[in-house]
Design a protein around this motif. Structure first.
Motif, mmCIF file in Angstrom:
data_model
loop_
_atom_site.group_PDB
_atom_site.id
_atom_site.type_symbol
_atom_site.label_atom_id
_atom_site.label_comp_id
_atom_site.label_asym_id
_atom_site.label_seq_id
_atom_site.Cartn_x
_atom_site.Cartn_y
_atom_site.Cartn_z
ATOM 1 N N PRO A 47 -1.759 5.426 -40.563
ATOM 2 C CA PRO A 47 -3.052 5.171 -39.912
ATOM 3 C C PRO A 47 -4.156 6.128 -40.374
ATOM 4 N N GLU A 48 -3.770 7.296 -40.886
ATOM 5 C CA GLU A 48 -4.771 8.273 -41.315
ATOM 6 C C GLU A 48 -5.600 7.774 -42.506
ATOM 7 N N LEU A 49 -5.124 6.727 -43.176
ATOM 8 C CA LEU A 49 -5.834 6.198 -44.342
ATOM 9 C C LEU A 49 -6.880 5.153 -43.977
ATOM 10 N N TYR A 50 -6.994 4.802 -42.687
ATOM 11 C CA TYR A 50 -7.870 3.710 -42.267
ATOM 12 C C TYR A 50 -8.801 4.135 -41.145
ATOM 13 N N HIS A 51 -9.964 3.527 -41.116
ATOM 14 C CA HIS A 51 -10.909 3.735 -40.015
ATOM 15 C C HIS A 51 -10.314 3.109 -38.748
ATOM 16 N N PRO A 52 -10.495 3.731 -37.593
ATOM 17 C CA PRO A 52 -9.915 3.195 -36.347
ATOM 18 C C PRO A 52 -10.289 1.750 -36.061
ATOM 19 N N ILE A 53 -11.525 1.369 -36.339
ATOM 20 C CA ILE A 53 -11.945 -0.016 -36.086
ATOM 21 C C ILE A 53 -11.188 -0.974 -36.993
ATOM 22 N N ASP A 54 -11.029 -0.596 -38.285
ATOM 23 C CA ASP A 54 -10.282 -1.438 -39.218
ATOM 24 C C ASP A 54 -8.831 -1.582 -38.777
ATOM 25 N N ARG A 55 -8.229 -0.478 -38.319
ATOM 26 C CA ARG A 55 -6.840 -0.544 -37.846
ATOM 27 C C ARG A 55 -6.719 -1.512 -36.681
ATOM 28 N N TRP A 56 -7.671 -1.449 -35.749
ATOM 29 C CA TRP A 56 -7.642 -2.325 -34.575
ATOM 30 C C TRP A 56 -7.748 -3.791 -34.981
ATOM 31 N N ILE A 57 -8.656 -4.085 -35.916
ATOM 32 C CA ILE A 57 -8.844 -5.468 -36.381
ATOM 33 C C ILE A 57 -7.587 -5.975 -37.082
ATOM 34 N N TYR A 58 -7.054 -5.166 -38.026
ATOM 35 C CA TYR A 58 -5.862 -5.586 -38.762
ATOM 36 C C TYR A 58 -4.681 -5.820 -37.825
ATOM 37 N N LYS A 59 -4.507 -4.898 -36.887
ATOM 38 C CA LYS A 59 -3.380 -5.022 -35.974
ATOM 39 C C LYS A 59 -3.491 -6.289 -35.131
ATOM 40 N N LYS A 60 -4.688 -6.599 -34.665
ATOM 41 C CA LYS A 60 -4.898 -7.802 -33.846
ATOM 42 C C LYS A 60 -4.619 -9.063 -34.664
ATOM 43 N N LYS A 61 -5.156 -9.119 -35.882
ATOM 44 C CA LYS A 61 -4.976 -10.297 -36.738
ATOM 45 C C LYS A 61 -3.510 -10.486 -37.118
ATOM 46 N N PHE A 62 -2.871 -9.403 -37.555
ATOM 47 C CA PHE A 62 -1.499 -9.513 -38.040
ATOM 48 C C PHE A 62 -0.524 -9.812 -36.904
ATOM 49 N N ARG A 63 -0.741 -9.180 -35.745
ATOM 50 C CA ARG A 63 0.138 -9.451 -34.609
ATOM 51 C C ARG A 63 0.026 -10.916 -34.183
ATOM 52 N N HIS A 64 -1.210 -11.428 -34.126
ATOM 53 C CA HIS A 64 -1.393 -12.838 -33.777
ATOM 54 C C HIS A 64 -0.683 -13.740 -34.774
ATOM 55 N N ALA A 65 -0.850 -13.448 -36.066
ATOM 56 C CA ALA A 65 -0.253 -14.290 -37.092
ATOM 57 C C ALA A 65 1.273 -14.272 -37.002
ATOM 58 N N CYS A 66 1.846 -13.086 -36.824
ATOM 59 C CA CYS A 66 3.307 -12.973 -36.751
ATOM 60 C C CYS A 66 3.867 -13.661 -35.507
ATOM 61 N N THR A 67 3.126 -13.604 -34.413
ATOM 62 C CA THR A 67 3.576 -14.213 -33.162
ATOM 63 C C THR A 67 3.420 -15.726 -33.188
ATOM 64 N N ALA A 68 2.282 -16.200 -33.723
ATOM 65 C CA ALA A 68 1.954 -17.628 -33.664
ATOM 66 C C ALA A 68 2.615 -18.450 -34.764
ATOM 67 N N ALA A 69 2.854 -17.873 -35.920
ATOM 68 C CA ALA A 69 3.393 -18.633 -37.050
ATOM 69 C C ALA A 69 4.814 -19.103 -36.785
ATOM 70 N N ASP A 70 5.156 -20.250 -37.348
ATOM 71 C CA ASP A 70 6.529 -20.755 -37.238
ATOM 72 C C ASP A 70 7.492 -19.932 -38.101
ATOM 73 N N ARG A 71 7.025 -19.497 -39.276
ATOM 74 C CA ARG A 71 7.832 -18.657 -40.153
ATOM 75 C C ARG A 71 6.951 -17.543 -40.715
ATOM 76 N N ILE A 72 7.585 -16.441 -41.071
ATOM 77 C CA ILE A 72 6.881 -15.317 -41.693
ATOM 78 C C ILE A 72 7.518 -15.053 -43.046
ATOM 79 N N ILE A 73 6.672 -14.920 -44.067
ATOM 80 C CA ILE A 73 7.129 -14.507 -45.381
ATOM 81 C C ILE A 73 6.819 -13.025 -45.534
ATOM 82 N N ALA A 74 7.836 -12.210 -45.778
ATOM 83 C CA ALA A 74 7.642 -10.806 -46.117
ATOM 84 C C ALA A 74 7.860 -10.667 -47.618
#
Length: 369
Positions: free
Chosen positions: A121-148
């Motif tokens: 987290p030290e490499l990112y601005h707090p606002i950017d971290r919050w946005i990324y976390k919200k987007k990625f968590r939604h995508a991982c939760t809502a998607a039928d499958r996840i590709i890693a």
């Protein structure tokens, strides 16, 4: 099947996520042509949308609201267009999917490349971290499958977002075809002459930022008779590297380039004596794959995803240990036989990332949905 892609990065990113998106679409169109692939994007950047093939398979926002607020279209209103186009599966290629897909009976997949913003987290601005976390968590939760894109990223998704393991598939990245063709000695000589490079050199490719960690390599070669070539976009970290170079009068030992054409870059990889990649953290590390396909021995970090990408024949070091990096470079420079062995075995290992295997794996996941 009709597959829709979130293609924003396909059109607008020249590296990283853009390369992944373009390579995956190219691979699927070539090896699984029975499906239809539609690219949805808010802009097309420098691409000529009037190209018949591109125009047929690309969708832009239409109507006053969608064109006036294209990000709203991408996040939510795009679902109307997906239904109109009879899309069976929507694939978010860069960690995002729109809301409302399940309600519209459209299956969804999201590719997660890395969770660096949570691991470091030290490499990112707090606002950017919050946005990324919200987007990625939604995508991982809502998607039928996840590709890693790696086992390392899969483990991060499970650990940090508490997603069930059986919802995640690992599909490695493909690699641009330019790196898979043998380069002639004439091509190598020409690129070295064009860029003003010596016969032997170390190569590093990637954004010049703290996470990529190139400064320890600069320090490690201070007393070695080998220059370093760095290809990548500079950030503020670049100035820190420059200051060390100037303080130690190494201006003639470190070369910086950016904006090379893909074929030029591929030839540069093949011309390098050693490829060095001391990154602290990656979701996968595609430059390692590019080097292995080019037949260039690799020195990289010993933790995280790097052994997964580099295989058993690459050389692994502590990326923060300058003396260890120095010794690894020196040892390989002195041992031509070892470099040849690493090149041969690395090329054998990297075949697991071939396009046909990527296509087969991804097609099976689409079919299962």
């Amino acid at each position: 099947m009709r597959i829709g892609f979130d293609a924003k990065r396909f059109f607008l990113n020249k590296t990283g996520l853009g390369n992944y998106s373009r390579d995956l679409v190219r691979i699927l169109e070539k090896y699984v042509p029975e499906n239809e692939y539609i690219k949805y994007t808010t802009k097309t950047g420098n691409y000529d949308i009037k190209d018949p093939n591109l125009e047929k398979t690309t969708r832009l926002p239409e109507g006053f609201i969608n064109t006036r607020w294209p990000n709203l279209w991408r996040r939510r209103r795009i679902v109307h267009d997906l239904k109109k186009d009879n899309i069976d599966i929507f694939h978010g290629l860069s960690g995002e999917i729109p809301s409302g897909l399940a309600k519209a009976a459209i299956k969804s997949i999201v590719t997660i490349h890395d969770l660096i913003f949570m691991r470091h987290p030290e490499l990112y601005h707090p606002i950017d971290r919050w946005i990324y976390k919200k987007k990625f968590r939604h995508a991982c939760t809502a998607a039928d499958r996840i590709i890693a894109i790696s086992e390392c990223t899969k483990n991060d998704i499970i650990d940090l977002f508490h997603i069930p393991e059986n919802k995640i598939d690992v599909v490695y990245q493909g690699c641009h075809e330019s790196f898979k063709t043998v380069k002639s000695e004439e091509q190598k000589r020409t690129i070295k002459e064009k860029l003003g490079l010596p016969q032997e050199f170390l190569l590093n490719v990637g954004t010049i930022e703290a996470r990529k960690n190139i400064l320890p390599v600069v320090k490690a070669i201070k007393d070695l008779a080998i220059p370093l070539v760095v290809v990548g976009k500079p950030t503020r970290y670049h100035q820190e590297v420059i200051e060390y170079i100037e303080q130690n009068k190494m201006e003639n030992k470190v070369y910086f380039f950016q904006g090379l054409e893909m074929e030029e870059l591929a030839i540069l990889y093949a011309a390098a004596t050693i490829f060095i990649y001391p990154s602290i953290y990656e979701g996968f590390g595609i430059p390692i794959i590019e080097a292995l396909y080019s037949g260039t021995p690799v020195i990289t970090s010993k933790m995280g995803v790097f052994p997964e990408a580099g295989g058993p024949s690459s050389c692994y070091v502590d990326p923060m240990d300058i003396s260890q990096i120095h010794d690894a470079i020196k040892s390989l420079l002195q041992d031509t036989g070892k470099r040849k062995e690493m090149s041969k075995k690395g090329l054998e290992f990297v075949q697991k990332f071939n396009d046909d295997r990527v296509a087969q794996r991804m097609s099976a996941i689409y079919s299962a949905l």
